[in-house]
Design an enzyme around this catalytic site. Structure first.
Site, PDB file in Angstrom:
ATOM      1  CG  ASP A  76      -1.822   1.215   1.272  1.00 45.92           C
ATOM      2  OD1 ASP A  76      -2.894   1.147   0.635  1.00 45.92           O
ATOM      3  OD2 ASP A  76      -1.476   2.240   1.892  1.00 45.92           O
ATOM      4  CE1 TYR A  81       0.989   7.817   2.461  1.00 48.89           C
ATOM      5  CE2 TYR A  81       1.323   5.524   1.856  1.00 48.89           C
ATOM      6  CZ  TYR A  81       0.565   6.508   2.462  1.00 48.89           C
ATOM      7  OH  TYR A  81      -0.609   6.162   3.086  1.00 48.89           O
ATOM      8  CE  LYS A 110      -3.473   4.816   0.436  1.00 46.20           C
ATOM      9  NZ  LYS A 110      -2.098   4.632   0.876  1.00 46.20           N
ATOM     10  CG  HIS A 141      -4.085   9.927   0.164  1.00 49.03           C
ATOM     11  ND1 HIS A 141      -2.750   9.727  -0.068  1.00 49.03           N
ATOM     12  CD2 HIS A 141      -4.257   9.689   1.482  1.00 49.03           C
ATOM     13  CE1 HIS A 141      -2.154   9.382   1.057  1.00 49.03           C
ATOM     14  NE2 HIS A 141      -3.043   9.354   2.010  1.00 49.03           N
ATOM     15  CB  SER A 173      -8.361   6.794   1.426  1.00 48.44           C
ATOM     16  OG  SER A 173      -7.732   6.780   2.685  1.00 48.44           O
ATOM     17  CB  SER A 222      -2.971   3.827  11.988  1.00 49.46           C
ATOM     18  OG  SER A 222      -2.513   4.883  11.170  1.00 49.46           O
ATOM     19  N   PRO A 223      -3.170   0.066  11.689  1.00 49.75           N
ATOM     20  CG  PRO A 223      -2.480  -1.888  10.614  1.00 49.75           C
ATOM     21  CD  PRO A 223      -2.488  -0.396  10.457  1.00 49.75           C
ATOM     22  CE  LYS A 264       7.048   2.666   8.143  1.00 47.53           C
ATOM     23  NZ  LYS A 264       7.883   3.216   9.256  1.00 47.53           N
ATOM     24  CB  SER A 265       7.386  -2.843   9.929  1.00 46.45           C
ATOM     25  OG  SER A 265       8.645  -2.895  10.558  1.00 46.45           O
ATOM     26  NE  ARG A 270       9.460  -3.190  15.614  1.00 43.98           N
ATOM     27  CZ  ARG A 270       9.568  -1.902  15.963  1.00 43.98           C
ATOM     28  NH1 ARG A 270       9.439  -0.952  15.056  1.00 43.98           N
ATOM     29  NH2 ARG A 270       9.822  -1.580  17.198  1.00 43.98           N
ATOM     30  CG  ASN A 274       4.035  -6.554  11.905  1.00 47.06           C
ATOM     31  OD1 ASN A 274       4.082  -6.890  13.086  1.00 47.06           O
ATOM     32  ND2 ASN A 274       4.471  -5.372  11.497  1.00 47.06           N
TER      33      ASN A 274
HETATM   34  N1  LIG Z   1      -5.036   6.518   3.621  1.00 44.55           N
HETATM   35  C1  LIG Z   1      -4.465   7.216   4.571  1.00 44.55           C
HETATM   36  O1  LIG Z   1      -4.759   8.403   4.775  1.00 44.55           O
HETATM   37  C2  LIG Z   1      -3.423   6.566   5.427  1.00 44.55           C
HETATM   38  C3  LIG Z   1      -2.993   7.197   6.609  1.00 44.55           C
HETATM   39  C4  LIG Z   1      -2.040   6.531   7.383  1.00 44.55           C
HETATM   40  C5  LIG Z   1      -1.562   5.294   6.983  1.00 44.55           C
HETATM   41  N2  LIG Z   1      -1.972   4.718   5.817  1.00 44.55           N
HETATM   42  C6  LIG Z   1      -1.475   3.406   5.356  1.00 44.55           C
HETATM   43  O2  LIG Z   1      -1.523   2.469   6.435  1.00 44.55           O
HETATM   44  C7  LIG Z   1      -0.217   1.992   6.706  1.00 44.55           C
HETATM   45  C8  LIG Z   1      -0.061   1.689   8.180  1.00 44.55           C
HETATM   46  O3  LIG Z   1      -0.378   2.791   8.992  1.00 44.55           O
HETATM   47  P1  LIG Z   1       0.701   3.562   9.885  1.00 44.55           P
HETATM   48  O4  LIG Z   1       2.031   3.503   9.235  1.00 44.55           O
HETATM   49  O5  LIG Z   1       0.100   4.883  10.175  1.00 44.55           O
HETATM   50  O6  LIG Z   1       0.686   2.776  11.276  1.00 44.55           O
HETATM   51  P2  LIG Z   1       0.911   1.275  11.826  1.00 44.55           P
HETATM   52  O7  LIG Z   1       1.098   0.319  10.730  1.00 44.55           O
HETATM   53  O8  LIG Z   1      -0.179   1.041  12.811  1.00 44.55           O
HETATM   54  O9  LIG Z   1       2.244   1.442  12.670  1.00 44.55           O
HETATM   55  C9  LIG Z   1       3.501   1.658  12.094  1.00 44.55           C
HETATM   56  C10 LIG Z   1       4.504   1.905  13.218  1.00 44.55           C
HETATM   57  O10 LIG Z   1       4.594   0.759  14.078  1.00 44.55           O
HETATM   58  C11 LIG Z   1       5.930   0.261  14.107  1.00 44.55           C
HETATM   59  N3  LIG Z   1       5.842  -1.203  14.089  1.00 44.55           N
HETATM   60  C12 LIG Z   1       5.600  -1.999  13.020  1.00 44.55           C
HETATM   61  N4  LIG Z   1       5.542  -3.290  13.389  1.00 44.55           N
HETATM   62  C13 LIG Z   1       5.749  -3.329  14.719  1.00 44.55           C
HETATM   63  C14 LIG Z   1       5.835  -4.384  15.660  1.00 44.55           C
HETATM   64  N5  LIG Z   1       5.640  -5.656  15.298  1.00 44.55           N
HETATM   65  N6  LIG Z   1       6.081  -4.060  16.955  1.00 44.55           N
HETATM   66  C15 LIG Z   1       6.268  -2.777  17.323  1.00 44.55           C
HETATM   67  N7  LIG Z   1       6.197  -1.726  16.479  1.00 44.55           N
HETATM   68  C16 LIG Z   1       5.945  -2.001  15.180  1.00 44.55           C
HETATM   69  C17 LIG Z   1       6.613   0.825  12.867  1.00 44.55           C
HETATM   70  O11 LIG Z   1       7.997   1.029  13.072  1.00 44.55           O
HETATM   71  P3  LIG Z   1       9.156   0.461  12.077  1.00 44.55           P
HETATM   72  O12 LIG Z   1       8.823   0.881  10.687  1.00 44.55           O
HETATM   73  O13 LIG Z   1      10.366   1.144  12.623  1.00 44.55           O
HETATM   74  O14 LIG Z   1       9.197  -1.024  12.268  1.00 44.55           O
HETATM   75  C18 LIG Z   1       5.901   2.170  12.703  1.00 44.55           C
HETATM   76  O15 LIG Z   1       6.493   3.135  13.557  1.00 44.55           O
HETATM   77  C19 LIG Z   1       0.698   3.094   6.178  1.00 44.55           C
HETATM   78  O16 LIG Z   1       2.009   2.655   5.957  1.00 44.55           O
HETATM   79  C20 LIG Z   1      -0.031   3.469   4.906  1.00 44.55           C
HETATM   80  O17 LIG Z   1       0.235   2.507   3.900  1.00 44.55           O
HETATM   81  C21 LIG Z   1      -2.918   5.342   5.046  1.00 44.55           C
END
Ligand SMILES: NC(=O)c1ccc[n+]([C@@H]2O[C@H](COP(=O)([O-])OP(=O)(O)OC[C@H]3O[C@@H](n4cnc5c(N)ncnc54)[C@H](OP(=O)(O)O)[C@@H]3O)[C@@H](O)[C@H]2O)c1
Length: 331
Positions: A76, A81, A110, A141, A173, A222-223, A264-265, A270, A274
């Site tokens: 994604d 980005y 997006k 987006h 989105s 942000s799951p 995301k990681s 991780r 995940n």
């Molecule tokens: N459509 C939208 O407006 C929108 C907005 C936000 C996000 N998104 C999409 O959703 C994706 C995920 O959301 P997000 O990046 O906001 O948040 P997320 O996936 O909930 O969290 C990512 C954060 O958690 C850390 N992490 C990952 N795996 C982990 C684990 N097993 N244990 C501990 N920490 C861990 C990552 O660090 P490291 O990378 O350092 O491992 C990063 O700092 C984005 O990448 C994007 O593709 C879309």
């Protein structure tokens, strides 16, 4: 309201509900094989690697390759980005070095808000940067601030790109219910997904239910709540009970309520962990605890504020709208 799902020739609302409620009849096997059918008729892997805040260099190329090697088949990204080129390079390398075919991968990107009036060009730019002949899923987006007319023009361009074979499925989105309904009343191809923030601390249940009721799948961003609440004792207790990590518990909750999740990681261990979500199941008690954690802890600044509606997963003593005081604005 008319039955949009049936009208679009996709799955019926009943089928969609069954899919999205994590029915025990579905075989849950692995990050590679677990897919759901969109109203476009295409299948989408239920877990994606998210690449928000990932640079356009070999850091992201490595992360995407590690993800593919770990069995992920869905990435994604977004024009915003600014890493579509790195994602494209990783896809090219992986296809060359493995037996996996392009059709087995699922690539989402997006349209950024500033591009609503030039979506046709923006789609071509994304295709070029990704170095692909088609995009699996292309999303608006966010509703943005150029207005409804610009948004509908973008959608028409996206529909034309589907006709031209440049995109397989289109979606939105950060749309609220009114924005979804306005689009549904004016579209030829209905949106396949609404990508919104959703995790136990901000389940977004009102919007989830409204989205599903319209025959549209929910993609949860942000799951893991961006890692902000992994130390919470309720999560740790469930994780210990199953011999899994807190992050895996949050992700598994998302799968069990039917979300398509986008963890995301950029860290290999991780990324691998995940994906290990198919060897355990949260039971009724676990789900009840997790469903009671909705505090309106919204992490991102895009998207509707969306406090949970009455009848939501939020427990009665969880603080109501006051929970939104915890709102953070990190994306
Ligand atoms: N459509 C939208 O407006 C929108 C907005 C936000 C996000 N998104 C999409 O959703 C994706 C995920 O959301 P997000 O990046 O906001 O948040 P997320 O996936 O909930 O969290 C990512 C954060 O958690 C850390 N992490 C990952 N795996 C982990 C684990 N097993 N244990 C501990 N920490 C861990 C990552 O660090 P490291 O990378 O350092 O491992 C990063 O700092 C984005 O990448 C994007 O593709 C879309």
């Amino acid at each position: 309201m008319s039955n949009f799902a049936d009208a679009a020739g996709g799955p019926s609302v009943a089928e969609l509900k069954k899919q999205t409620e994590g029915s025990g009849e579905r075989r849950r096997s692995s990050v590679t094989t677990e897919k759901v059918k969109l109203n476009s008729g295409h299948y989408i892997p239920q877990v994606a690697l998210g690449v928000y805040k990932a640079p356009n260099d070999n850091t992201t190329e490595d992360a995407v390759k590690w993800a593919f090697e770990a069995g992920y088949r869905h990435v994604d990204s977004a024009a915003r980005y600014a890493n579509e080129e790195a994602v494209g390079r990783a896809i090219k390398d992986f296809l060359k070095s493995s037996k996996v075919q392009r059709e087995e991968l699922f690539v989402t990107t997006k349209l950024w808000d500033a591009d609503h009036e030039r979506a046709a060009e923006a789609i071509d730019e994304s295709l070029k940067k990704l170095d692909l002949t088609y995009i699996d899923l292309f999303l608006v987006h966010s509703p943005g601030n150029l207005g409804e007319e610009a948004r509908l023009k973008a959608w028409k361009d996206m529909e034309a790109a589907v006709d031209a074979g440049k995109i397989k499925s289109i979606g939105v989105s950060n749309f609220d219910i009114e924005e979804l309904d306005h689009l549904l009343a004016n579209c030829r191809i209905k949106p396949a997904v609404n990508q919104i923030e959703s995790h136990p601390f901000f389940a977004h249940e009102d919007l989830r239910e409204a989205t599903i009721a319209r025959g549209i799948h929910v993609q949860a961003y942000s799951p893991m709540a961006q890692g902000a609440a992994l130390e919470r004792p309720e999560i740790k207790a469930i994780a210990d009970k199953h011999g899994k990590s807190p992050a895996q518990v949050l992700l598994r909750w998302g799968l069990q309520i039917g979300n398509i999740i986008l963890p995301k990681s950029l860290t290999q261990s991780r990324i691998e962990a995940n994906a290990e979500l198919f060897d355990f199941e949260l039971d009724k008690d676990d789900m009840e605890v997790l469903n009671g954690l909705d505090e309106g802890m919204k992490m991102g600044k895009l998207g509707p504020a969306g406090t949970s509606a009455p009848g939501s997963r939020r427990s009665s003593n969880s603080g109501g709208a006051a929970g939104n005081k915890l709102q953070m604005t990190s994306s």
